[in-house]
Design an enzyme around this catalytic site. Structure first.
Site, short mmCIF file in Angstrom:
data_model
loop_
_atom_site.label_atom_id
_atom_site.label_comp_id
_atom_site.label_asym_id
_atom_site.label_seq_id
_atom_site.Cartn_x
_atom_site.Cartn_y
_atom_site.Cartn_z
N SER A 64 -17.71 34.02 -16.58
CA SER A 64 -18.39 33.62 -15.34
C SER A 64 -19.87 33.29 -15.54
O SER A 64 -20.47 32.66 -14.67
CB SER A 64 -18.25 34.72 -14.29
OG SER A 64 -19.00 35.86 -14.65
N LYS A 137 -24.23 38.89 -12.98
CA LYS A 137 -24.53 37.62 -12.29
C LYS A 137 -26.05 37.40 -12.27
O LYS A 137 -26.82 38.27 -12.64
CB LYS A 137 -24.02 37.64 -10.84
CG LYS A 137 -22.56 38.01 -10.66
CD LYS A 137 -21.60 36.98 -11.20
CE LYS A 137 -20.14 37.43 -11.01
NZ LYS A 137 -19.20 36.55 -11.75
#
Length: 251
Positions: A64, A137
């Protein structure tokens, strides 16, 4: 006529027993082993304190954050920032699942010996058995920020200012910064986070139906990732690209 004089019995040299001769050697080995054990215990204690309060190790289980972070990269996470500092837009953070972001874990049972070894190694930061329970993230929105996607040319805006994320996002040329539109105001004590591999990241955008509405509580943040430690050919500091957000005003 002469007589032989014999030395007094007390002055005759005595033969030391084998045990007496070996006693200093045994005491030397005992002292050496004791010192080794003390050094090991001190090293483990220091490593444990560092891992608990200063730096933790994690590995990257998914793509990701590609190409900033690759699958199976090992990273160090600075745990001092959440205690003594503040986060900035662009920081790469590791955080515990706010609830519903990760699928239920179904790890196969391992032998108790392997579990014990992994637990010991995790105390000194050599393994990261809980990496699968955390996410990594990039921070796009801080508390109070108004984050919208997208403007006419496909850019995210933060507090009305468009940000050019081409320096770190993994997107086909000409693609918008997000395939899904959103318009959020980050609540106090929370963050809005997105993955750099923007079209393959289940981040804040895709968890707005969860109880936390896609926001990450700052209390869930373990710390800020700052360096790739493995593999060696990728060793180096991470770039937070703070300059991308330099024109964004306070909310």
């Amino acid at each position: 006529m002469t007589t032989e004089q014999t030395a007094p019995e007390a002055s005759l040299p005595t033969r030391r027993s084998e045990a007496e001769r070996n006693a200093p050697r045994r005491r030397g080995w005992v002292t050496f082993l004791r010192d080794v054990v003390v050094i090991i215990l001190v090293a483990v204690l220091v490593s444990f304190l560092v891992k608990t309060f200063v730096v933790r190790s994690f590995y990257i289980p998914s793509g990701s954050m590609m190409n900033t972070l690759m699958i199976d990269d090992r990273i160090f996470v600075d745990e001092l920032t959440p205690r003594f500092g503040e986060y900035e837009r662009g920081d790469i953070v590791v955080f515990r699942d706010p609830g519903g972001w990760l699928p239920p874990s179904q790890q196969p049972a391992r032998p108790p010996v392997l579990e014990a070894i992994d637990w010991v190694l995790s105390l000194v930061g050599l393994t990261a058995p809980d990496s699968d329970d955390h996410l990594v993230k990039r921070i796009i929105g801080l508390p109070g920020d108004h984050v919208v996607c997208c403007n006419a040319i496909g850019q995210i805006t933060v507090n009305g200012v468009p940000i050019d994320e081409t320096a770190y996002t993994n997107l086909p040329d000409g693609s918008p910064a997000s395939a899904d539109a959103f318009d959020v105001t980050v609540p106090e004590g929370s963050l809005w986070v997105l993955g750099d591999n923007r079209n393959k990241s289940k981040d804040s955008r895709y968890n707005q139906d969860q109880p936390g509405k896609g926001f990450v509580p700052i209390d869930n943040v373990v710390g800020r990732a700052f360096i790739i430690t493995w593999p060696f050919d990728r060793f180096g500091l991470l770039d937070f690209h703070h300059e991308v957000f330099s024109g964004v005003p306070a909310p």
